[in-house]
Design a protein around this motif. Structure first.
Motif, short mmCIF file in Angstrom:
data_model
loop_
_atom_site.label_atom_id
_atom_site.label_comp_id
_atom_site.label_asym_id
_atom_site.label_seq_id
_atom_site.Cartn_x
_atom_site.Cartn_y
_atom_site.Cartn_z
N THR A 183 0.84 -1.20 0.00
CA THR A 183 0.00 0.00 0.00
C THR A 183 0.87 1.25 0.00
O THR A 183 1.79 1.38 0.81
CB THR A 183 -0.90 0.03 1.25
OG1 THR A 183 -1.69 -1.16 1.27
CG2 THR A 183 -1.80 1.26 1.25
N GLY A 184 0.58 2.18 -0.90
CA GLY A 184 1.32 3.44 -0.93
C GLY A 184 2.66 3.30 -1.62
O GLY A 184 3.00 2.26 -2.20
N ASP A 185 3.46 4.36 -1.52
CA ASP A 185 4.75 4.42 -2.21
C ASP A 185 5.87 4.11 -1.22
O ASP A 185 6.26 4.93 -0.40
CB ASP A 185 4.95 5.82 -2.81
CG ASP A 185 6.26 5.93 -3.57
OD1 ASP A 185 6.93 4.89 -3.75
OD2 ASP A 185 6.62 7.05 -3.99
N TRP A 186 6.41 2.87 -1.30
CA TRP A 186 7.49 2.46 -0.42
C TRP A 186 8.85 2.69 -1.06
O TRP A 186 9.87 2.28 -0.51
CB TRP A 186 7.34 0.97 -0.07
CG TRP A 186 6.26 0.71 0.93
CD1 TRP A 186 4.94 0.50 0.67
CD2 TRP A 186 6.39 0.63 2.35
NE1 TRP A 186 4.24 0.30 1.83
CE2 TRP A 186 5.11 0.37 2.89
CE3 TRP A 186 7.46 0.75 3.24
CZ2 TRP A 186 4.88 0.24 4.26
CZ3 TRP A 186 7.24 0.61 4.59
CH2 TRP A 186 5.96 0.37 5.10
N THR A 187 8.90 3.34 -2.21
CA THR A 187 10.18 3.58 -2.86
C THR A 187 10.95 4.69 -2.16
O THR A 187 12.16 4.78 -2.29
CB THR A 187 9.99 3.97 -4.33
OG1 THR A 187 9.17 5.15 -4.42
CG2 THR A 187 9.31 2.84 -5.10
N ARG A 188 10.24 5.54 -1.42
CA ARG A 188 10.92 6.58 -0.66
C ARG A 188 11.31 6.02 0.71
O ARG A 188 10.89 4.95 1.10
CB ARG A 188 9.99 7.79 -0.49
CG ARG A 188 9.57 8.42 -1.82
CD ARG A 188 8.53 9.49 -1.59
NE ARG A 188 7.34 8.96 -0.93
CZ ARG A 188 6.36 9.71 -0.47
NH1 ARG A 188 6.42 11.01 -0.56
NH2 ARG A 188 5.30 9.15 0.11
N SER A 195 10.43 7.20 3.64
CA SER A 195 9.39 7.33 4.66
C SER A 195 8.32 6.26 4.50
O SER A 195 8.11 5.71 3.42
CB SER A 195 8.74 8.72 4.58
OG SER A 195 8.21 8.93 3.28
N VAL A 196 7.61 5.96 5.62
CA VAL A 196 6.52 4.98 5.61
C VAL A 196 5.28 5.67 5.06
O VAL A 196 4.88 6.74 5.53
CB VAL A 196 6.24 4.47 7.04
CG1 VAL A 196 5.07 3.52 7.05
CG2 VAL A 196 7.50 3.79 7.61
N PRO A 197 4.61 5.09 4.05
CA PRO A 197 3.42 5.74 3.47
C PRO A 197 2.29 5.89 4.51
O PRO A 197 2.03 4.96 5.28
CB PRO A 197 3.01 4.79 2.34
CG PRO A 197 4.19 3.94 2.07
CD PRO A 197 4.94 3.82 3.36
N LEU A 236 -3.10 -0.28 8.57
CA LEU A 236 -2.83 -1.71 8.46
C LEU A 236 -1.65 -2.12 9.34
O LEU A 236 -1.67 -3.18 9.98
CB LEU A 236 -2.54 -2.07 7.00
CG LEU A 236 -3.75 -2.03 6.06
CD1 LEU A 236 -3.29 -1.90 4.61
CD2 LEU A 236 -4.62 -3.27 6.23
N LEU A 237 -0.62 -1.27 9.39
CA LEU A 237 0.52 -1.57 10.25
C LEU A 237 0.12 -1.59 11.72
O LEU A 237 0.60 -2.42 12.49
CB LEU A 237 1.64 -0.54 10.02
CG LEU A 237 2.36 -0.61 8.67
CD1 LEU A 237 3.34 0.56 8.53
CD2 LEU A 237 3.10 -1.94 8.51
N ARG A 245 9.56 3.87 12.97
CA ARG A 245 10.34 4.63 12.00
C ARG A 245 9.53 5.82 11.47
O ARG A 245 10.08 6.91 11.25
CB ARG A 245 10.73 3.71 10.83
CG ARG A 245 11.90 4.25 10.02
CD ARG A 245 12.26 3.30 8.90
NE ARG A 245 11.40 3.51 7.74
CZ ARG A 245 11.41 2.74 6.66
NH1 ARG A 245 12.19 1.69 6.61
NH2 ARG A 245 10.61 2.98 5.64
N HIS A 246 8.23 5.62 11.30
CA HIS A 246 7.36 6.71 10.85
C HIS A 246 7.38 7.85 11.87
O HIS A 246 7.51 9.02 11.50
CB HIS A 246 5.93 6.20 10.67
CG HIS A 246 4.92 7.29 10.47
ND1 HIS A 246 4.78 7.96 9.28
CD2 HIS A 246 4.01 7.84 11.33
CE1 HIS A 246 3.83 8.88 9.40
NE2 HIS A 246 3.35 8.82 10.63
#
Length: 499
Positions: free
Chosen positions: A119-124, A126-128, A134-135, A152-153
């Protein structure tokens, strides 16, 4: 025992072993005995076409059999986890995506983690934001990895205390990634007070859990130590990362061994072997460049300049701009036996136009310091001036200032330029002793000998404890200090220092 099963799973999931078909044969008896692990492994084989023809229907049948033993959606969870480790990304496989999303909606912790990672953009870094609910579901269900990601977020959001507490809790529960994040935080000291012991504690936990990046960080940490025990620990952790196939670790270990660390056995031979292996097995141009530079060191243990030319040429022909730059600078300086000067000139014209200052600035300097038949001082000075005045490149400023402040050539030395360039560099040099060495020379160039002596003494106080009083660089710096104390400026002929 079950080693036959696990050998079969390794064959199926690790492609470089090239034994997928054999792996199927090893696993089949366990599937006949209704082993859930065997069913999941066969599902992966059919889903990816490893050792068998790709067959989504057969993969679903295998998952159904596994769920009969494990309970839904545990087969889908296991298959997704295996595929993530194989493929190196967290996108949900189409065979399991909908089942895992449905399970996440009902609050299944592991399914929630896997869907969150999709879910979301994990390429950066930061945590989306979209993954956070869900986390949280996964963390509340006891999944340490999810707790660590939330921590970490919070750390990224500036909520340091909360982030560190969650990372610590996750790391203590066995999350290697959280342990690594903690170790890095304590090593850098940007979000928490720097603490070497805490950094090593958490990096060690992450490294023991298999995190190759943590192994390399530990190795670098110990490499910067002072004792033979430190160096042996650095060697150990580099070796652990190398054994896991980390090519960056191979390069780093070679450079570490190249420095001949105290207490480490046979470092020169091993470093050279590592470079040669990187070249032979992985066609590594960076290894070619590094080994060539090592061969060019006149006071080094593998000095053999005739071996450098073919290495640099091969890397340059392999489209390495850095190799071409080194080839040009060393051949123009007369330090590359067997150099093809026609090729060197062609590469000079191409690479000196580079937009990368790490290549263009040294080449501009090479034009100034080259042998007389290849020297072009006006062009070299003009290019250095361009990189400083128009691109704000401090390396270019340092080189330009050194030339203007120390040259014995009256066409290059300039009191007026020394008075401008020296203060400009001093404003940017901060704790860089190499640049401050230039600042001292510029003070002397304009007759400010007391300031030159004071700056040079500060430089020596930084450099000498690390390099040692016998190091040629330290001796040269001390000789310049004596000149300043005698009210003389430092002077250098073109080409006398050529790197």
């Amino acid at each position: 025992g079950d080693y036959q099963l696990w050998t079969g799973i390794l064959c199926l999931t690790i492609e470089v072993f090239d034994c997928a078909s054999d792996g199927i044969e090893l696993i089949l008896p366990y599937a006949e005995a209704e082993s859930a692990d065997a069913y999941v492994a066969l599902a992966v084989a059919y889903a990816e076409g490893h050792g068998v023809e790709r067959d989504e229907g057969a993969a679903r049948d295998m998952m159904a059999e596994a769920n009969r033993v494990l309970g839904e959606p545990n087969a889908e969870i296991a298959l997704q986890a295996l595929l993530e480790s194989m493929r190196g990304h967290t996108r949900l496989h189409p065979l399991v995506a909908q089942t895992l999303r449905d399970a996440a909606k009902t609050g299944d912790p592991l399914a929630s983690l896997l869907v969150a990672l999709d879910t979301g953009d994990w390429t950066r870094d930061s945590v989306p934001e979209a993954a956070l609910p869900l986390l949280k579901t996964a963390a509340n269900g006891g999944v340490a990895i999810a707790l660590g990601l939330i921590g970490r977020h919070h750390l990224d959001a500036g909520e340091t205390e909360q982030g560190l507490a969650m990372l610590r809790q996750a790391a203590e529960a066995g999350d290697d990634q959280a342990a690594e994040a903690l170790g890095l935080a304590y090593a850098l000291g940007d979000v928490v007070e720097r603490n070497v012991d805490q950094s090593r504690r958490w990096l060690l936990a992450a490294a023991q859990g298999g995190r190759e990046s943590a192994m390399k960080m530990l190795a670098i940490d110990y490499q910067n130590g002072e004792t033979a025990e430190d160096f042996l620990l650095a060697e150990r952790w580099y070796a652990n990362a190398v054994a896991r196939g980390d090519l960056q670790a191979v390069q780093q270990m070679a450079r570490f061994l190249e420095s001949e660390p105290e207490g480490v056995k046979d470092p020169v031979r091993r470093a050279q072997s590592l470079y040669e292996e990187l070249i032979a097995k992985h066609d590594s141009n960076s290894a070619r460049i590094r080994l060539a530079k090592w061969h060019l060191l006149s006071d080094g243990p593998v000095f053999a300049p005739e071996k450098a030319e073919p290495l640099l040429r091969a890397a340059g022909e392999g489209k390495s701009d850095m190799a071409r730059g080194v080839y040009v600078s060393t051949s123009f300086g007369g330090r590359l036996p067997g150099a093809d000067m026609k090729l060197a000139k062609a590469w000079m014209e191409r690479e000196i136009q580079s937009s990368d200052p790490a290549i263009a600035v040294p080449l501009a300097s090479a034009l100034v310091h080259a042998q007389p038949e290849y020297r072009d001082v006006p062009r070299g000075l003009q290019l250095l001036g361009h990189w400083w005045e128009e691109e704000d490149n401090v390396d270019a400023l340092n080189e330009l200032a050194w030339l203007r402040c120390t040259s014995v050539d009256t066409a290059i030395f300039s009191v007026e330029q020394s008075a401008v360039l020296g203060p400009a560099l001093a404003a940017l040099a901060k704790d860089n002793p190499s640049w401050m060495d230039t600042v001292a020379a510029c003070h002397a160039a304009v007759g400010e000998f007391e300031q030159a002596s004071a700056v040079q003494q500060e430089v020596l106080a930084q450099v000498e404890p690390q390099a040692g009083s016998d190091h040629p660089m330290v001796q040269a710096m001390r000789a310049r200090l004596a000149l300043y104390q005698a009210h003389k400026r430092a002077e250098e002929a073109l080409g006398s220092v050529f790197d």
